[in-house]
Design an enzyme around this catalytic site. Sequence first.
Site, PDB file in Angstrom:
ATOM      1  N   ASP A 124      -8.110   4.648   4.929  1.00  0.00           N
ATOM      2  CA  ASP A 124      -7.563   3.345   4.535  1.00  0.00           C
ATOM      3  C   ASP A 124      -7.946   2.330   5.615  1.00  0.00           C
ATOM      4  OD1 ASP A 124      -5.949   1.526   3.033  1.00  0.00           O
ATOM      5  OD2 ASP A 124      -4.209   2.018   4.242  1.00  0.00           O
ATOM      6  N   PHE A 168      -2.138   0.553  -3.898  1.00  0.00           N
ATOM      7  CA  PHE A 168      -1.462   1.733  -3.382  1.00  0.00           C
ATOM      8  C   PHE A 168      -1.514   2.832  -4.440  1.00  0.00           C
ATOM      9  CE2 PHE A 168       1.961   4.483  -1.940  1.00  0.00           C
ATOM     10  CZ  PHE A 168       1.673   4.538  -0.585  1.00  0.00           C
ATOM     11  N   ASP A 208       1.312  10.389  -0.983  1.00  0.00           N
ATOM     12  CA  ASP A 208       2.714  10.205  -1.330  1.00  0.00           C
ATOM     13  C   ASP A 208       3.146   8.750  -1.335  1.00  0.00           C
ATOM     14  OD1 ASP A 208       2.513   9.969   1.628  1.00  0.00           O
ATOM     15  OD2 ASP A 208       4.700   9.830   1.523  1.00  0.00           O
TER      16      ASP A 208
HETATM   17  P1  IMP Z   1      -5.097   4.779   7.757  1.00  0.00           P
HETATM   18  O1  IMP Z   1      -4.615   3.375   7.480  1.00  0.00           O
HETATM   19  O2  IMP Z   1      -6.552   4.943   7.412  1.00  0.00           O
HETATM   20  O3  IMP Z   1      -4.764   5.167   9.158  1.00  0.00           O
HETATM   21  O4  IMP Z   1      -4.306   5.710   6.760  1.00  0.00           O
HETATM   22  C1  IMP Z   1      -3.305   6.546   7.194  1.00  0.00           C
HETATM   23  C2  IMP Z   1      -2.551   7.214   6.111  1.00  0.00           C
HETATM   24  O5  IMP Z   1      -1.903   6.240   5.312  1.00  0.00           O
HETATM   25  C3  IMP Z   1      -3.314   8.047   5.107  1.00  0.00           C
HETATM   26  O6  IMP Z   1      -3.659   9.319   5.571  1.00  0.00           O
HETATM   27  C4  IMP Z   1      -2.273   8.133   4.012  1.00  0.00           C
HETATM   28  O7  IMP Z   1      -1.335   9.161   4.296  1.00  0.00           O
HETATM   29  C5  IMP Z   1      -1.592   6.766   4.070  1.00  0.00           C
HETATM   30  N1  IMP Z   1      -2.103   5.883   3.015  1.00  0.00           N
HETATM   31  C6  IMP Z   1      -3.007   4.890   3.103  1.00  0.00           C
HETATM   32  N2  IMP Z   1      -3.221   4.311   1.912  1.00  0.00           N
HETATM   33  C7  IMP Z   1      -2.428   4.971   1.030  1.00  0.00           C
HETATM   34  C8  IMP Z   1      -2.198   4.858  -0.397  1.00  0.00           C
HETATM   35  O8  IMP Z   1      -2.770   4.037  -1.136  1.00  0.00           O
HETATM   36  N3  IMP Z   1      -1.306   5.738  -0.916  1.00  0.00           N
HETATM   37  C9  IMP Z   1      -0.636   6.681  -0.184  1.00  0.00           C
HETATM   38  N4  IMP Z   1      -0.823   6.817   1.141  1.00  0.00           N
HETATM   39  C10 IMP Z   1      -1.709   5.967   1.745  1.00  0.00           C
HETATM   40 MG    MG Z   2       1.151   9.380   3.781  1.00  0.00          MG
END
Ligand code: IMP
Ligand code: MG
Length: 183
Positions: free
Chosen positions: A106, A155, A162
């Site tokens: 993300d 999302f 989750d």
């Molecule tokens: P990061 O922002 O790339 O560090 O993402 C970290 C974590 O945020 C991911 O491993 C997911 O657990 C959670 N995450 C990010 N986007 C979503 C989404 O659209 N749905 C559910 N969890 C999300």
């Molecule tokens: Mg998560």
Amino acid sequence: MAGTMRDDILKVIISEEEIRERITLLGKQIAEDYAGKNPMFVGVLKGCYVFMSDLVRCTDIPCTMDFVVASSYGDGTSTSGEVKILKDISQNIEGRHVILVDDIFDTGVTLNYLTQYFMPRKPASIRIAALLDKPARRTVDLAADYVGFNVPDEFVVGYGLDYAEAYRNLPYIGVLKPEVYSK
Ligand code: IMP
Ligand code: MG
């Protein structure tokens, strides 16, 4: 009778069938790229677990597995920006080819943090495999090496992802109805 999880889903954006086909291809690609290299899959719990269990079974080469528990989100839908390692891996990664596996790339903060965190242990290489990629949200200068699907900036839940710890067991990727967030 209480409702099913499907009742909370506004739309399915990636079906079970599409996920299965894509992961089969990713596994074949990884098996080719890592032939003779005995890679170590390091899953980022909890989100990785459904994707990783499929991915490793589609990767027909010797390999090992380990897990890290990392947390960057509260119970909401936006990142806290801060990564905490709640459980480290138990194997030595010096000289090993590491593949970090997560549900979604993300902002990239989590996987960027983990890459930096593992580097001093001198792995032979570190690559990233993510079921989903949301390029619009990226805040770090890092790209995933193996991606299942690009998704729009919405999302999503299911297949390990989750909302407030629920919906991880949905067998597809979907978007929740707006009223679910106000419950
Ligand atoms: P990061 O922002 O790339 O560090 O993402 C970290 C974590 O945020 C991911 O491993 C997911 O657990 C959670 N995450 C990010 N986007 C979503 C989404 O659209 N749905 C559910 N969890 C999300
Ligand atoms: Mg998560």
